[in-house]
Design a protein around this motif. Structure first.
Motif, PDB file in Angstrom:
ATOM      1  N   ASP A 143      -4.716  -0.844   0.567  1.00 54.15           N
ATOM      2  CA  ASP A 143      -3.515  -0.697  -0.251  1.00 54.15           C
ATOM      3  C   ASP A 143      -2.738   0.581   0.035  1.00 54.15           C
ATOM      4  O   ASP A 143      -1.508   0.568   0.056  1.00 54.15           O
ATOM      5  N   GLN A 144      -3.438   1.691   0.238  1.00 52.76           N
ATOM      6  CA  GLN A 144      -2.745   2.962   0.460  1.00 52.76           C
ATOM      7  C   GLN A 144      -2.058   3.032   1.823  1.00 52.76           C
ATOM      8  O   GLN A 144      -1.295   3.942   2.089  1.00 52.76           O
ATOM      9  N   CYS A 145      -2.284   2.060   2.687  1.00 55.43           N
ATOM     10  CA  CYS A 145      -1.702   2.065   4.043  1.00 55.43           C
ATOM     11  C   CYS A 145      -0.570   1.064   4.218  1.00 55.43           C
ATOM     12  O   CYS A 145      -0.124   0.833   5.345  1.00 55.43           O
ATOM     13  N   GLN A 146      -0.078   0.470   3.148  1.00 55.95           N
ATOM     14  CA  GLN A 146       0.947  -0.567   3.271  1.00 55.95           C
ATOM     15  C   GLN A 146       2.238  -0.047   3.901  1.00 55.95           C
ATOM     16  O   GLN A 146       2.837  -0.728   4.742  1.00 55.95           O
TER      17      GLN A 146
END
Length: 191
Positions: A143-146
């Motif tokens: 999620d933090q790399c979207q």
């Protein structure tokens, strides 16, 4: 030849949909016999222009003459899976396929689980290149790399072409040809 073909396709927006549909069909019909370079170009186009495959391309008045029906996402993923399992698939071919899977997952926002599953298979690959590529791609699903995923997998801009024969001095094709000397070692043969 593969790089020149990709360059030509990227420069012509009219070819994005046509070439992707045509190469998809060719790869689908000729997979056991398709040439490796053609397979790489097809995989590149499928990854880069996968959204064009989901649309019908062409019309009766289409200047390229062909009309292609939209392709389902399951057919696209099925073809990539067949390529990955093919005896013709080299490490480079699998690299193209994994990148295509990642671009499909990012751009289409559909089939993410299927793409992730196919990529996960290579996390334990004996090929260090495939293992590293798969691990990096799998981390982009977090999620933090979207935002990073969208930036890293954005559509590639058209490649700037350079004349085939260009030297460090800026010579062009016509000036690259030098007269052939019969005295290669610069010896004076008239001694």
């Amino acid at each position: 030849i593969a790089c020149a073909t990709v360059s030509h396709i990227t420069h012509s927006k009219a070819l994005h949909g046509f070439a992707t549909h045509k190469l998809f069909r060719l790869l689908q019909e000729e997979l056991p016999r398709v040439q490796t370079a053609l397979m790489h170009v097809a995989l590149w186009c499928i990854g880069e222009f996968s959204d064009r495959l989901l649309e019908t391309y062409g019309s009766a008045g289409c200047h390229l003459g062909d009309v292609y029906c939209a392709v389902s996402l399951s057919d696209i993923l099925g073809l990539i899976k067949a390529v990955l399992k093919s005896h013709l698939a080299t490490t480079l071919t699998r690299s193209y396929a994994t990148t295509a899977l990642m671009k499909i997952a990012c751009r289409l926002q559909q089939g993410r689980a299927e793409c992730q599953g196919l990529l996960g298979y290579f996390v334990t690959s004996l090929s260090l290149e495939l293992q590293q590529r798969s691990c990096e791609y799998m981390s982009l699903f977090e999620d933090q790399c979207q935002d990073l995923q969208r930036q890293a997998l954005a559509r590639i801009p058209a490649i700037k072409t350079v004349p085939f024969c260009k030297s460090m001095r800026g010579e062009t094709v016509g000036s690259c040809v030098h007269p052939v000397s019969t005295d290669l070692l610069d010896f004076d043969l008239n001694c």
